[in-house]
Write a protein that holds these residues in place. Structure first.
Motif, mmCIF file in Angstrom:
data_model
loop_
_atom_site.group_PDB
_atom_site.id
_atom_site.type_symbol
_atom_site.label_atom_id
_atom_site.label_comp_id
_atom_site.label_asym_id
_atom_site.label_seq_id
_atom_site.Cartn_x
_atom_site.Cartn_y
_atom_site.Cartn_z
ATOM 1 N N SER A 343 32.124 30.053 26.349
ATOM 2 C CA SER A 343 33.268 30.208 27.247
ATOM 3 C C SER A 343 33.635 31.672 27.407
ATOM 4 N N ILE A 344 33.561 32.441 26.317
ATOM 5 C CA ILE A 344 33.879 33.866 26.406
ATOM 6 C C ILE A 344 32.828 34.585 27.251
ATOM 7 N N PHE A 345 31.559 34.178 27.093
ATOM 8 C CA PHE A 345 30.504 34.785 27.900
ATOM 9 C C PHE A 345 30.738 34.543 29.385
ATOM 10 N N LEU A 346 31.158 33.306 29.740
ATOM 11 C CA LEU A 346 31.442 32.994 31.138
ATOM 12 C C LEU A 346 32.621 33.804 31.657
ATOM 13 N N LEU A 347 33.621 34.011 30.825
ATOM 14 C CA LEU A 347 34.768 34.809 31.229
ATOM 15 C C LEU A 347 34.363 36.255 31.504
ATOM 16 N N ILE A 348 33.480 36.786 30.642
ATOM 17 C CA ILE A 348 33.003 38.156 30.841
ATOM 18 C C ILE A 348 32.238 38.274 32.155
ATOM 19 N N ILE A 349 31.379 37.294 32.433
ATOM 20 C CA ILE A 349 30.628 37.303 33.684
ATOM 21 C C ILE A 349 31.571 37.268 34.880
ATOM 22 N N MET A 350 32.601 36.421 34.810
ATOM 23 C CA MET A 350 33.562 36.318 35.909
ATOM 24 C C MET A 350 34.288 37.642 36.133
ATOM 25 N N LEU A 351 34.691 38.288 35.050
ATOM 26 C CA LEU A 351 35.392 39.571 35.174
ATOM 27 C C LEU A 351 34.472 40.651 35.736
ATOM 28 N N LEU A 352 33.207 40.628 35.329
ATOM 29 C CA LEU A 352 32.254 41.600 35.854
ATOM 30 C C LEU A 352 32.048 41.405 37.358
#
Length: 524
Positions: A343-352
């Protein structure tokens, strides 16, 4: 930008209840830092840093870090705000922070997200926190004020989405959790009234808004110790007179508000006041004052936007460094395991994705807003009919190969920066004047515009102007009250007819028809 006065109050209570022997002394120092936050953020930073050096208590250090972070946010320095906020992780010891401090950490992250215009992320954290019955029913004073600030922040998120009814409803909920027994509560209540004024005006309730904000201003003037709140209240009050078309009164109030913070680094609030002053002076046909304040607005806004993007990069770093921690506290026991690495990885991708596409998608957003006008798409493009340079070239210049790729890239970069500045609204802007400003050969500039933009200079600048005014009509309802002749002059067109012709060629409908459609959608 909403400022979080909440942090200080519940921290004061925390220090008193958790560290009884040293709490009172620290609370006195902290209260002084809190006062400085609304008087001069630079002074607040210096004072809080001096306390941070001498205090070895872990929770005290976290508290002081948050005060310093908020001071930077009030300056519009989001990079430093996020950077300071991440530094508190050095002091945190897993499983040793109280329930209150865990909630406080999530609230702080939600506020950071909102400062960076990441409203969806902010709202998700707030919704999860406000779903906690334990938090909403607590009689702990510091947790009650936390709830008050969460509802205030949620109201601002609803306001951003133009849901003014829910915004006012959440401000009322915020008021239920505060009292008037101390400075922190008073400031939260004052902020709520200022925000209520803005939303009442948006709901077309001007007299109710006027009465509310005049009471706020009267109270602030008696104390005369909160320049930030005073300036914020004056800016809100000016909106009433703008809607009443009493532009001279609006300017008088705005100038008074600006005088409160002119020598203080409250940059985000200054941007709002500069923008409001430029609008009012434009309505008064005072070109000199309009261009002066519009220039101040454009320059400071560009600086804040740049800092905002860098702040997003730092918030991504914050997420990365806290992968194994519960950053967004949701139901202390039930959802702690939910935040996995995936979930944190997906959040990072979204922010990028947000970070890299925010600028490139800005111009595409307008077209997406007009998708429902599909039947208008086949209308002929009439930009060339008002162009002083004649028809758009259909063939590339035979000499285009003479421009090196490096030079072409340089010109495109300069054009991109120029588009962000809004200087194309100047009615005297021409190819030769732009060439002089950029120190670029006129022939080279013209050729790059033709090749990269698919139109000549006049067609290019006219489309920028129409996109700009159409976006303002869509996003700021105050522009719907302007006459078309005012919109034409504001957009840099020399005549009403030229503006109407180009507007129709770009959007597929006349300005009046467009305004009617926007007004109808807002009413529904």
């Amino acid at each position: 930008m909403r400022q979080k006065s909440i942090q200080i109050l519940f921290i004061v209570f925390c220090s008193i209840f958790i560290h009884g022997q040293s709490g009172p002394d620290f609370s006195i120092l902290l209260d002084k830092a809190f006062q400085k936050l609304y008087q001069d953020p630079d002074d607040c930073i210096s004072y809080s840093q001096s306390l941070l050096i001498s205090d070895q208590n872990i929770e005290h250090k976290i508290i002081l870090q948050n005060i310093i972070s908020q001071a930077y946010a009030m300056k519009g320095d989001y990079v430093q705000s996020v950077n300071v906020s991440t530094q508190k992780e050095v002091y945190e010891e897993k499983d040793k922070l109280s329930y209150f401090m865990q909630v406080f950490g999530d609230y702080d992250l939600a506020d950071q997200y909102q400062n960076l215009d990441l409203f969806d992320q902010s709202q998700r954290i707030i919704s999860d926190l406000l779903a906690s019955k334990k938090l909403l029913t607590s009689n702990d004073p510091k947790l009650k004020i936390t709830v008050a600030e969460l509802y205030q922040l949620q109201a601002l998120n609803f306001g951003i989405n133009r849901n003014y009814a829910l915004a006012l409803e959440n401000l009322e909920k915020s008021n239920r959790y505060i009292d008037n027994h101390n400075e922190e509560n008073r400031i939260i209540g004052t902020e709520n009234k200022i925000f209520q004024t803005t939303y009442l005006l948006r709901q077309n309730k001007p007299e109710e808004a006027r009465k509310l904000i005049e009471g706020v201003i009267s109270d602030l003037e008696k104390k005369n110790d909160q320049p930030f709140l005073s300036a914020l209240a004056y800016e809100a009050s000016s909106r009433y007179y703008f809607l009443k078309e009493d532009y001279n009164k609006a300017v008088e109030i705005l100038e008074k508000g600006l005088s409160k913070i002119e020598k203080l680094p409250y940059n985000y609030l200054k941007v709002k006041i500069y923008e409001s002053l430029s609008k009012n002076y434009f309505a008064l046909h005072n070109d000199e004052k309009y261009y002066d304040y519009n220039k101040l607005y454009a320059e400071l806004k560009a600086k804040l936007d740049s800092n905002n993007k860098e702040g997003i990069r730092y918030i991504i770093k914050l997420v990365e460094t806290n992968q194994n921690k519960n950053l967004e506290f949701q139901k202390q026991n039930e959802q702690r395991k939910f935040w996995t690495l995936a979930s944190i990885f997906l959040l990072i991708i979204m922010l990028l994705i947000i970070y890299f596409l925010v600028e490139t998608r800005r111009k595409k957003d307008l077209k997406k807003q007009f998708d429902f006008f599909k039947k208008q798409k086949n209308r002929a493009q009439l930009i060339s009919s008002i162009s002083n340079e004649g028809v758009i070239q259909t063939e590339k210049s035979t000499e285009s190969n003479k421009i090196s790729k490096e030079k072409e890239f340089e010109i495109l970069q300069k054009l991109n920066e120029w588009e962000k500045s809004g200087l194309y609204l100047n009615k005297n802007m021409s190819l030769s004047s732009l060439s002089a400003q950029m120190e670029i050969n006129t022939k080279y500039l013209s050729e790059v515009i033709n090749n990269s933009k698919g139109k000549n200079f006049n067609g290019y600048i006219n489309e920028l102007r129409i996109n700009h005014i159409a976006h303002l009509l869509k996003t700021d309802s105050t522009y719907l009250n302007y006459k078309v002749s005012y919109l034409a002059e504001f957009s840099g067109f020399s005549s009403h007819s030229a503006f109407t012709t180009v507007f129709k060629s770009v959007t597929g409908m006349s300005p009046n028809a467009y305004i009617q459609e926007i007004s109808k959608n807002k009413a529904s």
